[in-house]
Design a protein around this motif. Structure first.
Motif, PDB file in Angstrom:
ATOM      1  N   GLU A 113       0.996  -1.100  -0.099  1.00  0.00           N
ATOM      2  CA  GLU A 113       0.037   0.095   0.021  1.00  0.00           C
ATOM      3  C   GLU A 113       0.958   1.303   0.035  1.00  0.00           C
ATOM      4  OE1 GLU A 113      -3.746  -1.593   2.398  1.00  0.00           O
ATOM      5  OE2 GLU A 113      -2.188  -0.875   3.505  1.00  0.00           O
ATOM      6  N   VAL A 114       1.945   1.338   0.910  1.00  0.00           N
ATOM      7  CA  VAL A 114       3.027   2.356   0.803  1.00  0.00           C
ATOM      8  C   VAL A 114       3.344   2.465  -0.589  1.00  0.00           C
ATOM      9  CG1 VAL A 114       5.136   3.281   1.430  1.00  0.00           C
ATOM     10  CG2 VAL A 114       3.631   2.189   3.170  1.00  0.00           C
ATOM     11  N   ILE A 115       3.898   1.713  -1.319  1.00  0.00           N
ATOM     12  CA  ILE A 115       4.508   1.908  -2.851  1.00  0.00           C
ATOM     13  C   ILE A 115       3.494   2.416  -3.551  1.00  0.00           C
ATOM     14  CG2 ILE A 115       5.267   0.697  -4.834  1.00  0.00           C
ATOM     15  CD1 ILE A 115       6.520  -1.568  -2.876  1.00  0.00           C
ATOM     16  N   ALA A 116       2.132   1.839  -3.353  1.00  0.00           N
ATOM     17  CA  ALA A 116       1.089   2.324  -4.419  1.00  0.00           C
ATOM     18  C   ALA A 116       0.632   3.761  -3.751  1.00  0.00           C
ATOM     19  CB  ALA A 116      -0.279   1.541  -4.007  1.00  0.00           C
ATOM     20  N   LEU A 117       0.609   4.264  -2.859  1.00  0.00           N
ATOM     21  CA  LEU A 117       0.405   5.520  -2.199  1.00  0.00           C
ATOM     22  C   LEU A 117       1.243   6.581  -2.707  1.00  0.00           C
ATOM     23  CD1 LEU A 117      -1.692   7.223  -0.457  1.00  0.00           C
ATOM     24  CD2 LEU A 117       0.014   7.093   1.240  1.00  0.00           C
ATOM     25  N   THR A 118       2.565   6.247  -2.582  1.00  0.00           N
ATOM     26  CA  THR A 118       3.737   7.091  -2.805  1.00  0.00           C
ATOM     27  C   THR A 118       3.667   7.283  -4.470  1.00  0.00           C
ATOM     28  OG1 THR A 118       5.244   5.323  -2.700  1.00  0.00           O
ATOM     29  CG2 THR A 118       4.966   6.746  -0.770  1.00  0.00           C
ATOM     30  N   ASP A 119       3.507   6.322  -5.277  1.00  0.00           N
ATOM     31  CA  ASP A 119       3.512   6.349  -6.661  1.00  0.00           C
ATOM     32  C   ASP A 119       2.392   7.305  -7.141  1.00  0.00           C
ATOM     33  OD1 ASP A 119       6.021   5.033  -6.908  1.00  0.00           O
ATOM     34  OD2 ASP A 119       5.190   3.339  -7.655  1.00  0.00           O
ATOM     35  N   THR A 236      -2.739   7.966   6.091  1.00  0.00           N
ATOM     36  CA  THR A 236      -2.487   9.351   6.394  1.00  0.00           C
ATOM     37  C   THR A 236      -0.897   9.594   6.182  1.00  0.00           C
ATOM     38  OG1 THR A 236      -2.425   9.281   8.784  1.00  0.00           O
ATOM     39  CG2 THR A 236      -4.624   9.769   7.656  1.00  0.00           C
ATOM     40  N   PRO A 237      -0.342  10.876   6.260  1.00  0.00           N
ATOM     41  CA  PRO A 237       0.990  10.868   6.310  1.00  0.00           C
ATOM     42  C   PRO A 237       1.552  10.247   7.443  1.00  0.00           C
ATOM     43  CG  PRO A 237       0.140  12.692   5.266  1.00  0.00           C
ATOM     44  CD  PRO A 237      -1.059  12.000   5.715  1.00  0.00           C
ATOM     45  N   HIS A 238       0.763  10.585   8.623  1.00  0.00           N
ATOM     46  CA  HIS A 238       1.209  10.076   9.977  1.00  0.00           C
ATOM     47  C   HIS A 238       1.429   8.484  10.024  1.00  0.00           C
ATOM     48  CE1 HIS A 238       2.627  10.386  14.205  1.00  0.00           C
ATOM     49  NE2 HIS A 238       1.530   9.688  14.392  1.00  0.00           N
ATOM     50  N   ALA A 239       0.356   7.975   9.368  1.00  0.00           N
ATOM     51  CA  ALA A 239       0.347   6.528   9.205  1.00  0.00           C
ATOM     52  C   ALA A 239       1.702   5.760   8.650  1.00  0.00           C
ATOM     53  CB  ALA A 239      -0.796   5.913   8.406  1.00  0.00           C
ATOM     54  N   LEU A 240       2.316   6.402   7.813  1.00  0.00           N
ATOM     55  CA  LEU A 240       3.628   6.057   7.111  1.00  0.00           C
ATOM     56  C   LEU A 240       4.446   6.175   8.060  1.00  0.00           C
ATOM     57  CD1 LEU A 240       3.468   8.256   3.813  1.00  0.00           C
ATOM     58  CD2 LEU A 240       3.074   5.793   4.277  1.00  0.00           C
ATOM     59  N   ARG A 241       4.670   6.939   9.195  1.00  0.00           N
ATOM     60  CA  ARG A 241       5.441   6.964  10.234  1.00  0.00           C
ATOM     61  C   ARG A 241       5.133   5.878  11.216  1.00  0.00           C
ATOM     62  NH1 ARG A 241       8.577  10.018  14.546  1.00  0.00           N
ATOM     63  NH2 ARG A 241       7.509  10.101  16.524  1.00  0.00           N
ATOM     64  N   HIS A 242       3.844   5.667  11.377  1.00  0.00           N
ATOM     65  CA  HIS A 242       3.459   4.545  12.240  1.00  0.00           C
ATOM     66  C   HIS A 242       4.036   3.071  11.808  1.00  0.00           C
ATOM     67  CE1 HIS A 242       0.451   2.185  14.601  1.00  0.00           C
ATOM     68  NE2 HIS A 242       0.142   1.742  13.478  1.00  0.00           N
ATOM     69  N   SER A 243       3.963   2.874  10.347  1.00  0.00           N
ATOM     70  CA  SER A 243       4.040   1.964   9.639  1.00  0.00           C
ATOM     71  C   SER A 243       5.598   1.592   9.621  1.00  0.00           C
ATOM     72  CB  SER A 243       3.616   2.013   8.189  1.00  0.00           C
ATOM     73  OG  SER A 243       2.171   1.923   7.833  1.00  0.00           O
TER      74      SER A 243
END
Length: 292
Positions: A113-119, A236-243
């Protein structure tokens, strides 16, 4: 040169996308054309593509016909690549909602999901330098565990980048975080494309008119990409830090070391990730164990 190859060159040359993204998006374009030829029984005509055709293509990718078995996040990224390809070809994109990721208790975003989101966030920008900027910021959150305010608060003094980064967090407390090669490369790509001079005392990340980048712009870009990809509201952006924290802990990171990386004042703030990780493992157990 065929259309998927021209699309790949556009992504690499004009959009400055990563080798991984270029390869993946070209493969999607080739798969779509191959599917349409088999689906219609003749040469693929992108102008005639319908929402039903796209649904059939995604069903094939989900495994209904081919056994590929990709998940919701991968299917959403596949749809995003198709949209980018059709836009490059000058073809109107049929309206089609992306696959929905099942909602549940709060949990980290998966690497897929991170890859999909950032791209998706980077690809949605009209200017290559702005897409590179957004990608660099998001990778600092997921790849280095920065808060959104810490990322946009960086100045040109961090350049040139090394293997570590000095970050100023809450209560002006500083910490040193390691920079993965992929994160460093993303920031360096942005710096190379940024049209504004990046002085030592000036903001590293700039808005479209040259001022300091506002965190709200990144939050809105993530929200829009999340909707297009069908990802849950917790994305959310904060969820990336959480991940970042949860994935490190799941791979055996020491809790004290994680506390330092995150810049938490107390260990208690970091211990929440042990509960989250345990809950995630329990979900995996319940879904996969034959006696669960």
């Amino acid at each position: 040169m065929n259309l998927p190859q021209a699309f790949a060159e556009h992504l690499a040359r004009d959009r400055r996308r990563s080798v991984h993204t270029v390869r993946a998006y070209q493969a999607t374009a080739e798969r779509l054309l191959g599917f349409l030829q088999a689906h219609t029984g003749g040469p693929p005509v992108l102008e005639a593509l319908t929402a039903a055709d796209l649904r059939a293509f995604l069903a094939m990718r989900r495994g209904a016909e081919s056994g590929a078995g990709i998940g919701n996040a991968s299917a959403a990224r596949e749809l995003s690549a198709v949209r980018a390809f059709l836009g490059f070809a000058g073809v109107a994109v049929p309206r089609l909602a992306g696959p929905r990721v099942k909602k549940g208790v709060p949990r980290p975003i998966s690497p897929d999901e991170v890859i999909a989101l950032t791209d998706e966030v980077a690809e949605d920008r009209d200017e290559a330098w702005i897409g590179a900027r957004d990608l660099a910021v998001l990778l600092l959150l997921y790849g280095a565990g920065l808060r959104i305010g810490e990322a946009v608060g960086l100045t040109g003094a961090v350049l040139p980048l090394g293997e570590t980064l000095v970050v100023t967090g809450k209560r002006a407390k500083t910490r040193i975080v390691p920079l993965l090669p992929q994160v460093r490369a993303a920031v360096e790509d942005y710096v190379a494309l940024c049209p504004y001079a990046l002085g030592r005392e000036a903001a590293l990340f700039r808005g479209a008119k040259g001022g300091p980048l506002a965190p709200g712009l990144i939050r809105r870009a993530v929200q829009a990409a999340r909707v297009r990809l069908g990802l849950p509201e917790r994305t959310t952006p904060h969820a990336l830090r959480h991940s970042f924290a949860t994935h490190l802990l799941g791979r055996g990171a020491d809790l004290r070391a994680l506390q330092e990386l995150l810049g938490h004042a107390s260990l208690g703030s970091t211990q929440i990730y042990t509960a989250v990780d345990a809950a995630h493992l329990l979900d995996v157990y319940r879904n996969a164990h034959p006696r669960a």
